[in-house]
Design a protein around this motif. Sequence first.
Motif, PDB file in Angstrom:
ATOM      1  N   ALA A   1       0.843  -1.192   0.000  1.00  0.00           N
ATOM      2  CA  ALA A   1       0.000   0.000   0.000  1.00  0.00           C
ATOM      3  C   ALA A   1       0.882   1.247   0.000  1.00  0.00           C
ATOM      4  CB  ALA A   1      -0.914  -0.004   1.216  1.00  0.00           C
ATOM      5  N   LYS A   2       0.640   2.148  -0.934  1.00  0.00           N
ATOM      6  CA  LYS A   2       1.389   3.397  -1.021  1.00  0.00           C
ATOM      7  C   LYS A   2       0.561   4.600  -0.578  1.00  0.00           C
ATOM      8  CE  LYS A   2       5.111   1.497  -2.554  1.00  0.00           C
ATOM      9  NZ  LYS A   2       6.281   1.398  -1.627  1.00  0.00           N
ATOM     10  N   ARG A   3      -0.762   4.456  -0.596  1.00  0.00           N
ATOM     11  CA  ARG A   3      -1.659   5.528  -0.163  1.00  0.00           C
ATOM     12  C   ARG A   3      -2.714   4.925   0.757  1.00  0.00           C
ATOM     13  NH1 ARG A   3      -3.582   7.319  -5.914  1.00  0.00           N
ATOM     14  NH2 ARG A   3      -3.215   5.084  -6.240  1.00  0.00           N
ATOM     15  N   VAL A   4      -2.925   5.539   1.886  1.00  0.00           N
ATOM     16  CA  VAL A   4      -3.861   5.022   2.883  1.00  0.00           C
ATOM     17  C   VAL A   4      -4.769   6.152   3.351  1.00  0.00           C
ATOM     18  CG1 VAL A   4      -4.080   4.114   5.234  1.00  0.00           C
ATOM     19  CG2 VAL A   4      -2.372   3.153   3.689  1.00  0.00           C
ATOM     20  N   GLY A   5      -6.063   5.878   3.328  1.00  0.00           N
ATOM     21  CA  GLY A   5      -7.047   6.822   3.838  1.00  0.00           C
ATOM     22  C   GLY A   5      -7.722   6.251   5.069  1.00  0.00           C
TER      23      GLY A   5
ATOM     24  N   THR B   1       1.702   7.478   1.888  1.00  0.00           N
ATOM     25  CA  THR B   1       1.030   8.773   1.951  1.00  0.00           C
ATOM     26  C   THR B   1      -0.337   8.597   2.583  1.00  0.00           C
ATOM     27  OG1 THR B   1       2.143   9.484  -0.093  1.00  0.00           O
ATOM     28  CG2 THR B   1       0.207  10.736   0.601  1.00  0.00           C
ATOM     29  N   THR B   2      -0.649   9.397   3.600  1.00  0.00           N
ATOM     30  CA  THR B   2      -1.929   9.292   4.293  1.00  0.00           C
ATOM     31  C   THR B   2      -2.708  10.595   4.161  1.00  0.00           C
ATOM     32  OG1 THR B   2      -1.123  10.117   6.417  1.00  0.00           O
ATOM     33  CG2 THR B   2      -0.837   7.761   5.985  1.00  0.00           C
ATOM     34  N   CYS B   3      -3.932  10.566   4.664  1.00  0.00           N
ATOM     35  CA  CYS B   3      -4.776  11.762   4.652  1.00  0.00           C
ATOM     36  C   CYS B   3      -4.779  12.438   6.022  1.00  0.00           C
ATOM     37  CB  CYS B   3      -6.207  11.405   4.245  1.00  0.00           C
ATOM     38  SG  CYS B   3      -7.042  10.282   5.391  1.00  0.00           S
ATOM     39  N   PHE B   4      -3.868  12.024   6.912  1.00  0.00           N
ATOM     40  CA  PHE B   4      -3.833  12.590   8.267  1.00  0.00           C
ATOM     41  C   PHE B   4      -3.437  14.064   8.215  1.00  0.00           C
ATOM     42  CE2 PHE B   4      -2.414   8.109   9.702  1.00  0.00           C
ATOM     43  CZ  PHE B   4      -3.720   7.657   9.586  1.00  0.00           C
ATOM     44  N   ALA B   5      -4.101  14.866   9.056  1.00  0.00           N
ATOM     45  CA  ALA B   5      -3.741  16.290   9.154  1.00  0.00           C
ATOM     46  C   ALA B   5      -2.334  16.412   9.712  1.00  0.00           C
ATOM     47  CB  ALA B   5      -4.737  17.011  10.051  1.00  0.00           C
ATOM     48  N   ARG B   6      -1.562  17.289   9.120  1.00  0.00           N
ATOM     49  CA  ARG B   6      -0.170  17.445   9.522  1.00  0.00           C
ATOM     50  C   ARG B   6      -0.077  18.060  10.916  1.00  0.00           C
ATOM     51  NH1 ARG B   6       4.424  17.687   6.325  1.00  0.00           N
ATOM     52  NH2 ARG B   6       6.230  18.550   7.376  1.00  0.00           N
ATOM     53  N   LYS B   7       0.844  17.558  11.717  1.00  0.00           N
ATOM     54  CA  LYS B   7       1.076  18.120  13.047  1.00  0.00           C
ATOM     55  C   LYS B   7       1.994  19.345  12.945  1.00  0.00           C
ATOM     56  CE  LYS B   7       0.396  14.421  16.366  1.00  0.00           C
ATOM     57  NZ  LYS B   7       1.017  13.682  17.475  1.00  0.00           N
TER      58      LYS B   7
ATOM     59  N   ASP C   1       1.836  18.903  -4.608  1.00  0.00           N
ATOM     60  CA  ASP C   1       1.259  17.630  -5.058  1.00  0.00           C
ATOM     61  C   ASP C   1       0.939  16.728  -3.863  1.00  0.00           C
ATOM     62  OD1 ASP C   1       1.508  18.445  -7.651  1.00  0.00           O
ATOM     63  OD2 ASP C   1       3.434  17.446  -7.986  1.00  0.00           O
ATOM     64  N   LEU C   2       1.789  16.738  -2.854  1.00  0.00           N
ATOM     65  CA  LEU C   2       1.551  15.920  -1.667  1.00  0.00           C
ATOM     66  C   LEU C   2       0.316  16.406  -0.923  1.00  0.00           C
ATOM     67  CD1 LEU C   2       2.500  13.698   0.256  1.00  0.00           C
ATOM     68  CD2 LEU C   2       3.954  15.398   1.399  1.00  0.00           C
ATOM     69  N   SER C   3       0.162  17.707  -0.809  1.00  0.00           N
ATOM     70  CA  SER C   3      -1.014  18.276  -0.150  1.00  0.00           C
ATOM     71  C   SER C   3      -2.291  17.918  -0.907  1.00  0.00           C
ATOM     72  CB  SER C   3      -0.869  19.792  -0.050  1.00  0.00           C
ATOM     73  OG  SER C   3      -1.997  20.362   0.556  1.00  0.00           O
ATOM     74  N   THR C   4      -2.210  17.970  -2.237  1.00  0.00           N
ATOM     75  CA  THR C   4      -3.372  17.609  -3.059  1.00  0.00           C
ATOM     76  C   THR C   4      -3.710  16.135  -2.912  1.00  0.00           C
ATOM     77  OG1 THR C   4      -2.769  19.320  -4.670  1.00  0.00           O
ATOM     78  CG2 THR C   4      -4.290  17.599  -5.402  1.00  0.00           C
ATOM     79  N   ALA C   5      -2.681  15.293  -2.877  1.00  0.00           N
ATOM     80  CA  ALA C   5      -2.895  13.855  -2.724  1.00  0.00           C
ATOM     81  C   ALA C   5      -3.576  13.540  -1.399  1.00  0.00           C
ATOM     82  CB  ALA C   5      -1.566  13.109  -2.829  1.00  0.00           C
ATOM     83  N   ARG C   6      -3.137  14.199  -0.339  1.00  0.00           N
ATOM     84  CA  ARG C   6      -3.760  13.976   0.966  1.00  0.00           C
ATOM     85  C   ARG C   6      -5.231  14.366   0.945  1.00  0.00           C
ATOM     86  NH1 ARG C   6       0.988  16.426   4.886  1.00  0.00           N
ATOM     87  NH2 ARG C   6       2.256  14.513   5.030  1.00  0.00           N
ATOM     88  N   ARG C   7      -5.530  15.485   0.297  1.00  0.00           N
ATOM     89  CA  ARG C   7      -6.909  15.952   0.237  1.00  0.00           C
ATOM     90  C   ARG C   7      -7.782  14.984  -0.570  1.00  0.00           C
ATOM     91  NH1 ARG C   7      -5.862  20.334  -1.741  1.00  0.00           N
ATOM     92  NH2 ARG C   7      -6.506  20.059  -3.915  1.00  0.00           N
ATOM     93  N   ILE C   8      -7.249  14.467  -1.663  1.00  0.00           N
ATOM     94  CA  ILE C   8      -8.012  13.523  -2.493  1.00  0.00           C
ATOM     95  C   ILE C   8      -8.272  12.218  -1.735  1.00  0.00           C
ATOM     96  CG2 ILE C   8      -7.898  12.076  -4.565  1.00  0.00           C
ATOM     97  CD1 ILE C   8      -6.363  14.377  -5.918  1.00  0.00           C
ATOM     98  N   ILE C   9      -7.254  11.716  -1.043  1.00  0.00           N
ATOM     99  CA  ILE C   9      -7.427  10.475  -0.275  1.00  0.00           C
ATOM    100  C   ILE C   9      -8.465  10.672   0.826  1.00  0.00           C
ATOM    101  CG2 ILE C   9      -6.278   8.835   1.269  1.00  0.00           C
ATOM    102  CD1 ILE C   9      -3.667   9.433  -0.277  1.00  0.00           C
ATOM    103  N   GLY C  10      -8.402  11.819   1.507  1.00  0.00           N
ATOM    104  CA  GLY C  10      -9.377  12.102   2.556  1.00  0.00           C
ATOM    105  C   GLY C  10     -10.795  12.198   2.018  1.00  0.00           C
TER     106      GLY C  10
END
Length: 463
Positions: free
Chosen positions: A348-352, A372-378, A388-397
Amino acid sequence: MVKIQKISEITATLPFTEFDFLQKYRDGFKSSELGRIYEQLPLKELAEKIRGLMPVKNPQGKKPMFPLEGEIALMFLKPYTGMSDDGLVEMLNGNIHMQIFCGVLIDPDNPLKDGKIVSAIRNRLAVYLDIKSLQKILYDKWKSQLENKDMMLTDATCYESLLRYPTDVKLLWECCEWLHSLLSDKCRLTGESKPRTKYHEIDKARLSYAKQRKPRKSETKKLRRRLLHLLERLLKEWTRLNKITGGLIRLSAEQNKRVRACHMVLDQQRRLFNGEKIDHRIVSIDRPYIRPIVRGKENKRVEFGAKVNNIQIDGISFIEHHSFEAFNEGIRLKESIEYHKELTGIDAKRVGADTIYANNENRKYCTEQGITTCFARKGPRPKDEDADLSTARRIIGTLRSTSMEGSFGNQKQHYSVGRIAARNARSETLLLFFGIHMANAATLAARKIALEEKEKRQQEKRA
């Protein structure tokens, strides 16, 4: 007279006429919704797996009414129709497509009449239900139709049981009512005198209490105390009756289960009345395996049923872990990722996942695995963060909150896992398993139909 004949056994003996109606029904079945779903189900492979777990039967034994593939198909039909066992048998008698789905033909002059056939099949198959191995067979059948296999979504939900909302008063009264009935029957059979209790007096008080719109706490406490004394007295009388008769009283397995549950309820309710906190709380003597699952939702704080942690691959759900006891799904992210690898053979490379999964241990594990996860960054957002990473997180979420949550609603509303009616834990687990995967098969069938229609429109445009 033969009620059911397997289609495979009679095909060679069917007469060929100018109008072969059976062949027309078969052709119609292939293009129907039920036929499309049938194409998505590896019934033969599932039957072979379950048959390998069953003991070898005596050749002199009774021949089963349905083939094993037909029994499994009948279990898929149960959530598809959403009907009771009697209703399913009645519909099966008059629906040739459902008979083809199960691989049998039923004589119209001698239809099936006993709905207990479905219950007997369910109880037999439930003993040999190995969820992980059967899901592997289903995935192997469906993997060619799935995309983005390296992305996994996960979440937990409670598939509720068909159960009245339990209260302490209701539970105690159910125990007292059933024990009083059992004592009355056994005293009449053995010729012993019926024990004197305040059952009828307390029954009137309970009825008066139940008619009140909002009873006071003092009234509830008083009635609970009286019910506890009555239940204790009835259990003592039951023990005394067994000693008098020398253990000659025979109870069924269901009755023994209820007697044990009544003893446990008395112990738990006595401790609750004294202000103690208890675990593994019983909420039904009919189904003592059910526990309260605290979900913390606004409209439903507590649910009663099986809690299941699911993973989803391209909109198709699989059971990762289930239990009738409450558990914290937030600590199961690592196990979910490992099960995804076991099922698909792909990392698994992307996890929601929901925010409950976003603990420090899970964050560290995903970072180490390059996931890559959809977890909010600390902490504060870095200025040079990759867009692109921020967009990927938003799409997975977004996928997790729509596809994953939507699948729960689809399963519960349309495939009979919203309020599961079963009498034991094994049967309830089986109904849950077949309901979830019938929803998967229907989803894949709908996708295939949509793809064929799209290709057809494209061909018409070219022409």
